[in-house]
Design a protein around this motif. Structure first.
Motif, PDB file in Angstrom:
ATOM      1  N   GLN A  93       0.830  -1.200   0.000  1.00  0.00           N
ATOM      2  CA  GLN A  93       0.000   0.000   0.000  1.00  0.00           C
ATOM      3  C   GLN A  93       0.868   1.255   0.000  1.00  0.00           C
ATOM      4  OE1 GLN A  93      -2.696  -0.272   3.342  1.00  0.00           O
ATOM      5  NE2 GLN A  93      -3.986  -1.807   2.336  1.00  0.00           N
ATOM      6  N   VAL A  94       0.430   2.242  -0.768  1.00  0.00           N
ATOM      7  CA  VAL A  94       1.127   3.527  -0.882  1.00  0.00           C
ATOM      8  C   VAL A  94       0.221   4.615  -0.307  1.00  0.00           C
ATOM      9  CG1 VAL A  94       2.143   5.226  -2.445  1.00  0.00           C
ATOM     10  CG2 VAL A  94       2.393   2.767  -2.924  1.00  0.00           C
ATOM     11  N   PHE A  95       0.699   5.341   0.667  1.00  0.00           N
ATOM     12  CA  PHE A  95      -0.043   6.451   1.277  1.00  0.00           C
ATOM     13  C   PHE A  95       0.432   7.762   0.635  1.00  0.00           C
ATOM     14  CE2 PHE A  95      -0.366   2.976   4.109  1.00  0.00           C
ATOM     15  CZ  PHE A  95      -1.476   3.166   4.921  1.00  0.00           C
ATOM     16  N   ASP A  96      -0.480   8.519   0.075  1.00  0.00           N
ATOM     17  CA  ASP A  96      -0.109   9.741  -0.623  1.00  0.00           C
ATOM     18  C   ASP A  96      -1.167  10.814  -0.390  1.00  0.00           C
ATOM     19  OD1 ASP A  96       1.382  11.451  -2.167  1.00  0.00           O
ATOM     20  OD2 ASP A  96       1.561  10.075  -3.869  1.00  0.00           O
ATOM     21  N   LEU A  97      -0.848  12.037  -0.802  1.00  0.00           N
ATOM     22  CA  LEU A  97      -1.779  13.157  -0.650  1.00  0.00           C
ATOM     23  C   LEU A  97      -2.871  13.091  -1.707  1.00  0.00           C
ATOM     24  CD1 LEU A  97       0.756  16.076  -0.026  1.00  0.00           C
ATOM     25  CD2 LEU A  97      -0.716  14.984   1.665  1.00  0.00           C
ATOM     26  N   PRO A  98      -4.081  13.507  -1.375  1.00  0.00           N
ATOM     27  CA  PRO A  98      -5.143  13.566  -2.376  1.00  0.00           C
ATOM     28  C   PRO A  98      -4.897  14.725  -3.336  1.00  0.00           C
ATOM     29  CG  PRO A  98      -5.901  14.534  -0.325  1.00  0.00           C
ATOM     30  CD  PRO A  98      -4.538  13.964  -0.046  1.00  0.00           C
ATOM     31  N   PRO A  99      -5.628  14.772  -4.448  1.00  0.00           N
ATOM     32  CA  PRO A  99      -5.484  15.911  -5.370  1.00  0.00           C
ATOM     33  C   PRO A  99      -5.733  17.226  -4.634  1.00  0.00           C
ATOM     34  CG  PRO A  99      -6.788  14.166  -6.378  1.00  0.00           C
ATOM     35  CD  PRO A  99      -6.598  13.774  -4.941  1.00  0.00           C
ATOM     36  N   GLN A 100      -4.866  18.213  -4.878  1.00  0.00           N
ATOM     37  CA  GLN A 100      -4.948  19.475  -4.158  1.00  0.00           C
ATOM     38  C   GLN A 100      -5.874  20.451  -4.893  1.00  0.00           C
ATOM     39  OE1 GLN A 100      -3.418  19.543  -1.159  1.00  0.00           O
ATOM     40  NE2 GLN A 100      -2.907  17.438  -1.668  1.00  0.00           N
ATOM     41  N   ARG A 101      -7.007  20.721  -4.330  1.00  0.00           N
ATOM     42  CA  ARG A 101      -7.924  21.714  -4.876  1.00  0.00           C
ATOM     43  C   ARG A 101      -8.830  22.197  -3.754  1.00  0.00           C
ATOM     44  NH1 ARG A 101     -13.058  19.654  -5.917  1.00  0.00           N
ATOM     45  NH2 ARG A 101     -13.438  21.388  -7.326  1.00  0.00           N
ATOM     46  N   LEU A 102      -9.240  23.449  -3.847  1.00  0.00           N
ATOM     47  CA  LEU A 102     -10.167  23.996  -2.876  1.00  0.00           C
ATOM     48  C   LEU A 102     -11.595  23.608  -3.243  1.00  0.00           C
ATOM     49  CD1 LEU A 102      -8.779  27.607  -2.221  1.00  0.00           C
ATOM     50  CD2 LEU A 102      -8.373  25.511  -0.928  1.00  0.00           C
ATOM     51  N   ILE A 103     -12.381  23.251  -2.261  1.00  0.00           N
ATOM     52  CA  ILE A 103     -13.791  22.916  -2.461  1.00  0.00           C
ATOM     53  C   ILE A 103     -14.611  24.185  -2.281  1.00  0.00           C
ATOM     54  CG2 ILE A 103     -15.728  21.562  -1.591  1.00  0.00           C
ATOM     55  CD1 ILE A 103     -13.694  19.496  -0.637  1.00  0.00           C
ATOM     56  N   GLN A 149       2.766  31.983  -1.260  1.00  0.00           N
ATOM     57  CA  GLN A 149       3.376  31.178  -2.311  1.00  0.00           C
ATOM     58  C   GLN A 149       3.024  29.699  -2.149  1.00  0.00           C
ATOM     59  OE1 GLN A 149       5.165  32.395  -5.032  1.00  0.00           O
ATOM     60  NE2 GLN A 149       4.800  30.289  -5.678  1.00  0.00           N
ATOM     61  N   LEU A 150       2.977  29.229  -0.902  1.00  0.00           N
ATOM     62  CA  LEU A 150       2.624  27.830  -0.655  1.00  0.00           C
ATOM     63  C   LEU A 150       1.207  27.529  -1.151  1.00  0.00           C
ATOM     64  CD1 LEU A 150       3.312  25.086   0.638  1.00  0.00           C
ATOM     65  CD2 LEU A 150       2.377  25.967   2.784  1.00  0.00           C
ATOM     66  N   GLY A 156      -3.373  26.740  -6.240  1.00  0.00           N
ATOM     67  CA  GLY A 156      -3.592  27.650  -7.357  1.00  0.00           C
ATOM     68  C   GLY A 156      -4.257  28.958  -6.958  1.00  0.00           C
ATOM     69  N   TYR A 157      -4.413  29.213  -5.667  1.00  0.00           N
ATOM     70  CA  TYR A 157      -4.996  30.462  -5.170  1.00  0.00           C
ATOM     71  C   TYR A 157      -3.950  31.216  -4.346  1.00  0.00           C
ATOM     72  CZ  TYR A 157      -9.701  28.837  -6.432  1.00  0.00           C
ATOM     73  OH  TYR A 157     -10.812  28.397  -7.109  1.00  0.00           O
ATOM     74  N   SER A 158      -3.948  32.518  -4.481  1.00  0.00           N
ATOM     75  CA  SER A 158      -3.017  33.337  -3.722  1.00  0.00           C
ATOM     76  C   SER A 158      -3.692  33.813  -2.434  1.00  0.00           C
ATOM     77  CB  SER A 158      -2.557  34.543  -4.552  1.00  0.00           C
ATOM     78  OG  SER A 158      -1.727  35.391  -3.787  1.00  0.00           O
ATOM     79  N   LEU A 159      -3.281  33.257  -1.320  1.00  0.00           N
ATOM     80  CA  LEU A 159      -3.802  33.679  -0.014  1.00  0.00           C
ATOM     81  C   LEU A 159      -3.049  34.944   0.385  1.00  0.00           C
ATOM     82  CD1 LEU A 159      -5.791  32.740   2.237  1.00  0.00           C
ATOM     83  CD2 LEU A 159      -3.819  31.694   3.354  1.00  0.00           C
ATOM     84  N   ASN A 160      -3.661  36.118   0.131  1.00  0.00           N
ATOM     85  CA  ASN A 160      -2.919  37.362   0.321  1.00  0.00           C
ATOM     86  C   ASN A 160      -2.663  37.669   1.798  1.00  0.00           C
ATOM     87  OD1 ASN A 160      -5.257  38.859   1.360  1.00  0.00           O
ATOM     88  ND2 ASN A 160      -6.020  38.769  -0.744  1.00  0.00           N
ATOM     89  N   THR A 161      -1.744  38.590   2.007  1.00  0.00           N
ATOM     90  CA  THR A 161      -1.312  38.939   3.363  1.00  0.00           C
ATOM     91  C   THR A 161      -2.464  39.456   4.206  1.00  0.00           C
ATOM     92  OG1 THR A 161       0.911  39.451   2.554  1.00  0.00           O
ATOM     93  CG2 THR A 161       0.281  40.384   4.681  1.00  0.00           C
ATOM     94  N   GLY A 162      -3.340  40.250   3.600  1.00  0.00           N
ATOM     95  CA  GLY A 162      -4.475  40.809   4.345  1.00  0.00           C
ATOM     96  C   GLY A 162      -5.378  39.738   4.918  1.00  0.00           C
ATOM     97  N   THR A 163      -5.566  38.646   4.168  1.00  0.00           N
ATOM     98  CA  THR A 163      -6.419  37.559   4.652  1.00  0.00           C
ATOM     99  C   THR A 163      -5.795  36.887   5.874  1.00  0.00           C
ATOM    100  OG1 THR A 163      -7.229  37.154   2.402  1.00  0.00           O
ATOM    101  CG2 THR A 163      -7.527  35.396   4.009  1.00  0.00           C
TER     102      THR A 163
END
Length: 465
Positions: free
Chosen positions: A121-131, A186-187, A193-200
């Motif tokens: 078995q291989v444990f990995d991260l799920p596809p990265q996307r915001l719901i 940046q992370l 794919g979204y820019s979490l700006n400093t103000g947030t």
């Protein structure tokens, strides 16, 4: 050049008396210069083992603060539970690797002929996307003609906004993992794919700071009831000026607060709890702490470092007391013998460290040697120094406070300082709660998600339930 001596006896006596005075003055001056030279040499030899310098300045020569009683083999020890990755009974996906044809005769295999021999078995991260969840507001008109409109949840305030989990992760990355705002943004770009700006992120930190006020009060009240609480302080830069981060902590709770001052002004402020604390306070013998009426306990790790510095200068009594303290720590000495042994070493110390003599024509009080200052401190605070010997709940060192305050030193190395006072206060409160949650084995991310999705008065009580 030969010195011409007077012929008469009285003149010779006057010359001898003058020379004797000069000799005494030269001896005193020589002793003063030797003391200064020794002090300068000791400064060059300072490290974390014989001074208050942090271990990070030692380079590759770091040594443990206290001796290890037993040297064990490297790796997991016997009885260690471990956290080895283990297979699960119901995997999310199954990929089959079947042989297609016989390598001997070339005949194709049927599905019925295949038998599962092993699995990996291989444990990995799920596809990265915001719901993205859309909240729609409905309206209905009753038969009587009245129009009724629904209401949005209280935490849904904008046409487009980040949810509780995104804000919780932003706060966790900023405070616990000490990432600068630009790296957090940046992370999020790299992962989602979204820019979490400093103000947030700043708004999320301000929101957490406001909502965690009652939780911080709960922590302070719990610490006031603890039998033993550790205290410490460290400097940090806030808005271009030096401030101090103070801590009061135990094995279950951590409380941090920022103040412009280090001493009694900070300790008597509304943010401090030591002024109301009546049990055992462990600290590093900072003079300001002794102004309060609680029972004081001195960190012996600091004393050992000072003794080590004296040992390196050839002090016999320091070596004896260093061994004595370690014997007490390792319980190699009977409690009945502690007082006698302490007194014996102090007699030896008084022989080696006499009272400072006043230099003729020198102004002010004579300067004490470091050994004499330490000796007088040990005698004056003997009860606080040896309290751990007579109560198993009292620790030998103040390591608990130093561990809980170390996070801000790493924060300073990464970010350099706080731009605003509000940012420093927000960091202290949020870090206090995060550290407390960690100590009580409560999931920090889930707790922060609750904080941003529910109106709670005390996060600790809610997450405990």
């Amino acid at each position: 050049m030969e010195l011409e001596l007077p012929d008469d006896t009285e003149s010779l006596k006057a010359m001898v008396r003058r020379l004797l005075v000069e000799i005494e003055q030269l001896k005193a001056k020589n002793a003063e210069l030797e003391a200064k030279n020794a002090e300068l040499r000791s400064r060059l030899d300072q490290d974390s083992g014989n001074s208050h310098k942090p271990p990070s300045t030692d380079g590759l020569t770091k040594k443990p603060a206290l001796p290890k009683t037993k040297r064990s083999n490297s790796g997991g020890q016997k009885g260690h539970k471990g956290n080895t990755l283990r297979q699960v009974s119901e995997p999310d996906h199954i990929i089959c690797h079947y042989p297609e044809v016989c390598s001997c005769c070339g005949k194709a295999f049927h599905y019925e002929q295949i038998e599962i021999m092993s699995k990996r078995q291989v444990f990995d991260l799920p596809p990265q996307r915001l719901i993205v969840t859309e909240h729609q507001l409905g309206q209905a008109i009753c038969d009587c003609g009245h129009t009724e409109t629904g209401t949005y949840p209280s935490h849904i305030t904008q046409p487009a906004q980040y949810g509780a989990k995104v804000r919780a992760l932003g706060v966790l990355l900023s405070v616990q993992y000490r990432l600068p705002q630009e790296q957090i943004s940046q992370l999020f770009i790299d992962l989602y794919g979204y820019s979490l700006n400093t103000g947030t992120v700043i708004h999320a930190l301000d929101t957490a700071y406001t909502q965690l006020q009652s939780t911080e009060t709960h922590i302070k009240n719990q610490l006031l009831q603890e039998k033993v609480v550790h205290y410490d302080e460290t400097g940090l830069r806030v808005a271009g000026k030096t401030h101090w981060l103070h801590t009061a902590c135990s094995a279950q709770y951590t409380y941090l607060f920022v103040h412009p001052k280090r001493g009694q002004e900070a300790l008597r402020s509304a943010s401090s709890i030591i002024k109301d604390f009546q049990h055992y306070a462990v600290h590093d013998c900072w003079a300001s702490y002794f102004a309060f009426t609680c029972f004081h306990v001195i960190c012996n790790a600091h004393i050992l470092r000072e003794l080590t510095a004296l040992i390196e200068q050839g002090s016999v009594w320091a070596s004896l007391f260093h061994t004595f303290l370690l014997d007490c720590y390792q319980q190699n000495i009977a409690k009945e013998s502690v007082e006698v042994r302490f007194s014996e070493i102090m007699i030896q110390a008084n022989r080696e460290e006499p009272f400072a003599r006043k230099i003729p024509q020198a102004r002010g009080r004579p300067k004490k040697t470091k050994g004499r200052s330490l000796l007088e401190r040990l005698i004056h605070y003997k009860v606080s120094l040896l309290a751990f010997m007579f109560d198993s709940d009292i620790p030998f060192t103040n390591n608990q406070a130093e561990r809980d305050i170390r996070c801000v030193k790493i924060k300073m190395k990464v970010s350099g300082g706080f731009r605003t006072t509000q940012g420093a206060h927000a960091y202290a409160r949020i870090q206090s709660v995060i550290s407390t949650l960690r100590k009580q084995n409560i999931n920090v991310f889930d707790s922060l998600c609750i904080l941003f999705s529910e109106s709670t008065s005390d996060l600790l009580c809610l997450t405990a339930k």
